[in-house]
Design a protein around this motif. Structure first.
Motif, short mmCIF file in Angstrom:
data_model
loop_
_atom_site.label_atom_id
_atom_site.label_comp_id
_atom_site.label_asym_id
_atom_site.label_seq_id
_atom_site.Cartn_x
_atom_site.Cartn_y
_atom_site.Cartn_z
N GLU A 129 -13.81 53.47 38.88
CA GLU A 129 -13.67 52.93 37.53
C GLU A 129 -14.69 51.82 37.30
O GLU A 129 -15.33 51.74 36.25
CB GLU A 129 -12.25 52.40 37.33
N ARG A 130 -14.85 50.94 38.29
CA ARG A 130 -15.84 49.86 38.16
C ARG A 130 -17.25 50.42 38.14
O ARG A 130 -18.10 49.93 37.36
CB ARG A 130 -15.67 48.85 39.31
N LEU A 131 -17.54 51.41 38.96
CA LEU A 131 -18.86 52.05 38.93
C LEU A 131 -19.17 52.58 37.54
O LEU A 131 -20.29 52.39 37.02
CB LEU A 131 -18.91 53.18 39.95
N GLN A 132 -18.22 53.23 36.91
CA GLN A 132 -18.43 53.77 35.58
C GLN A 132 -18.69 52.66 34.56
O GLN A 132 -19.50 52.82 33.64
CB GLN A 132 -17.24 54.63 35.15
N GLU A 133 -18.03 51.52 34.71
CA GLU A 133 -18.28 50.39 33.82
C GLU A 133 -19.71 49.88 33.99
O GLU A 133 -20.39 49.56 32.99
CB GLU A 133 -17.30 49.26 34.12
N ILE A 134 -20.17 49.82 35.22
CA ILE A 134 -21.53 49.35 35.50
C ILE A 134 -22.56 50.29 34.89
O ILE A 134 -23.57 49.86 34.31
CB ILE A 134 -21.74 49.21 37.02
N ILE A 135 -22.31 51.59 35.01
CA ILE A 135 -23.21 52.58 34.42
C ILE A 135 -23.21 52.46 32.90
O ILE A 135 -24.27 52.43 32.26
CB ILE A 135 -22.81 54.00 34.85
N SER A 136 -22.02 52.32 32.32
CA SER A 136 -21.89 52.27 30.86
C SER A 136 -22.53 51.03 30.26
O SER A 136 -23.06 51.08 29.14
CB SER A 136 -20.42 52.34 30.46
N ASP A 137 -22.48 49.90 30.98
CA ASP A 137 -23.04 48.67 30.40
C ASP A 137 -24.55 48.55 30.56
O ASP A 137 -25.15 47.56 30.13
CB ASP A 137 -22.32 47.42 30.94
N GLY A 138 -25.16 49.55 31.18
CA GLY A 138 -26.62 49.59 31.26
C GLY A 138 -27.23 48.82 32.41
O GLY A 138 -28.47 48.70 32.48
N THR A 139 -26.41 48.32 33.32
CA THR A 139 -26.93 47.53 34.43
C THR A 139 -27.95 48.31 35.26
O THR A 139 -28.94 47.75 35.74
CB THR A 139 -25.78 47.08 35.36
N LEU A 140 -27.74 49.60 35.41
CA LEU A 140 -28.62 50.42 36.26
C LEU A 140 -29.86 50.90 35.52
O LEU A 140 -30.78 51.45 36.16
CB LEU A 140 -27.86 51.62 36.82
N GLY A 141 -29.91 50.74 34.21
CA GLY A 141 -31.01 51.30 33.44
C GLY A 141 -30.83 52.79 33.26
O GLY A 141 -29.70 53.29 33.16
N GLU A 142 -31.91 53.52 33.23
CA GLU A 142 -31.84 54.98 33.12
C GLU A 142 -31.53 55.56 34.50
O GLU A 142 -32.18 55.23 35.48
CB GLU A 142 -33.15 55.55 32.60
N LEU A 143 -30.53 56.45 34.56
CA LEU A 143 -30.15 57.05 35.84
C LEU A 143 -31.20 58.03 36.29
O LEU A 143 -31.68 58.87 35.52
CB LEU A 143 -28.79 57.73 35.71
N ARG A 144 -31.56 57.93 37.57
CA ARG A 144 -32.59 58.81 38.14
C ARG A 144 -32.05 59.76 39.20
O ARG A 144 -32.47 60.91 39.28
CB ARG A 144 -33.72 57.96 38.74
N SER A 145 -31.11 59.27 40.04
CA SER A 145 -30.66 60.16 41.12
C SER A 145 -29.29 59.76 41.64
O SER A 145 -28.87 58.61 41.53
CB SER A 145 -31.66 60.17 42.28
#
Length: 326
Positions: free
Chosen positions: A133-149
């Motif tokens: 659930e926390r991982l999905q929040e991090i992805i949704s808030d843009g912390t990772l930028g554009e997902l590559r892999s």
């Protein structure tokens, strides 16, 4: 439902059934009964797990008026028949992964649930764990930028018994459906539906896959590299890489675990530690009970339509590696 809280029926008496029962009871859910193909097995399981009622057939279990949800914990080839049996009896179903043996069976279960106005959910417990659930929040808030892999690995050293469940073609054995389902589902969770599927595999002497490597491609240009094997233990970690940061999930990535968010310069910007009671299977129980209380529908963390589609991806992987079941 027959009571203010739904009654659970445990269909099957193996190790995963016992683990689920413990987490249900720890979390305050009502386990009303257990059913097995033999009265002896059901009685033993009930006694060992403080369940008041046992049934010597699956038919009797799903006919029990105190059972509202059937947890399907039988070997892979029985998932669809057992789920359809329970749905026909008017019971909601939580079906162990892989949801079924193939997409066709998965769609049959989904159609039966819809026709009966019932809830069917895949027991991919990882989807509802707090660290995911926390991982999905991090992805949704843009912390990772554009997902590559996404890189994910699930390897265990299982029993070498050729008649055992893991090596037996008639029981849906092999690394892919039992172990590989975790990295495949994880890639779906992070990146969505793949547009391309490649795979390479090495078989066992019994004809199931011993080791399989999977490469998923996406319209966005992202890729997922996934591996699974059944005769060697891996660290079972995973990593999600974006243009601005990455998430490094420790072993075992699909169970309650820790992770770090590392920025593009190598600095740790967040650390997450899982602290939960039990094994963590209670979260999927909460999910299906919420759906039932809401009158049905699909869960946002794992829609039934996605479980059907994931079985389609597994079908394609099996086609690529020539894995057929009896």
């Amino acid at each position: 439902m027959t009571t203010s809280t739904p009654g659970w029926g445990i269909l099957g008496t193996g190790g995963i059934a016992a683990a689920m029962t413990r987490d249900l009871q720890l979390d305050g859910h009502t386990v009303a009964a257990v059913g097995s193909r033999s009265s002896e097995s059901a009685v033993r399981f009930a006694a060992a797990n403080a369940i008041q009622r046992s049934h010597g057939s699956y038919e009797d279990l799903v006919a029990d008026p105190d059972v509202d949800i059937a947890y399907i914990a039988t070997p892979h080839p029985q998932h669809a028949p057992n789920a359809l049996l329970a749905l026909a009896a008017g019971k909601h179903v939580l079906v162990e992964k892989p949801f079924t043996m193939n997409r066709r069976e998965a769609q049959q279960v989904a159609d039966a649930a819809e026709a009966g106005g019932l809830v069917a959910l895949e027991a991919m417990w990882t989807r509802w764990l707090p660290h995911i659930e926390r991982l999905q929040e991090i992805i949704s808030d843009g912390t990772l930028g554009e997902l590559r892999s996404v890189v994910a690995h699930h390897a265990q050293r299982v029993s070498p018994d050729p008649e055992g469940r893991m090596l037996n073609r008639s029981l849906g054995g092999g690394a892919l459906l039992d172990l590989g389902i975790y990295p495949v589902s994880f890639a779906w969770d992070v990146l969505g539906a793949p547009s391309e599927v490649l795979a390479l595999s090495t078989p066992t002497a019994t004809g199931v896959d011993r080791q399989t490597s999977i490469l998923l491609g996406y319209e966005s240009g992202a890729q997922a590299a996934l591996t699974t094997e059944l005769d060697a233990a891996g660290d079972n970690s995973a990593i999600v890489v974006g243009t601005d940061a990455r998430v490094e999930l420790d072993a075992t990535f699909f169970a309650p675990t820790s992770f770090r968010v590392v920025d593009s310069k190598g600095h740790v910007i967040e650390t997450y530690e899982s602290r939960i009671d039990g094994r963590g299977m209670q979260y999927q129980a909460r999910a299906i009970e919420r759906l039932i209380a809401a009158g049905g529908g699909e869960d946002a963390r794992l829609p039934l339509s996605q479980s059907v589609a994931i079985m389609g991806t597994l079908d394609t992987i099996r086609e690529r590696i020539g894995l057929e079941y009896e």
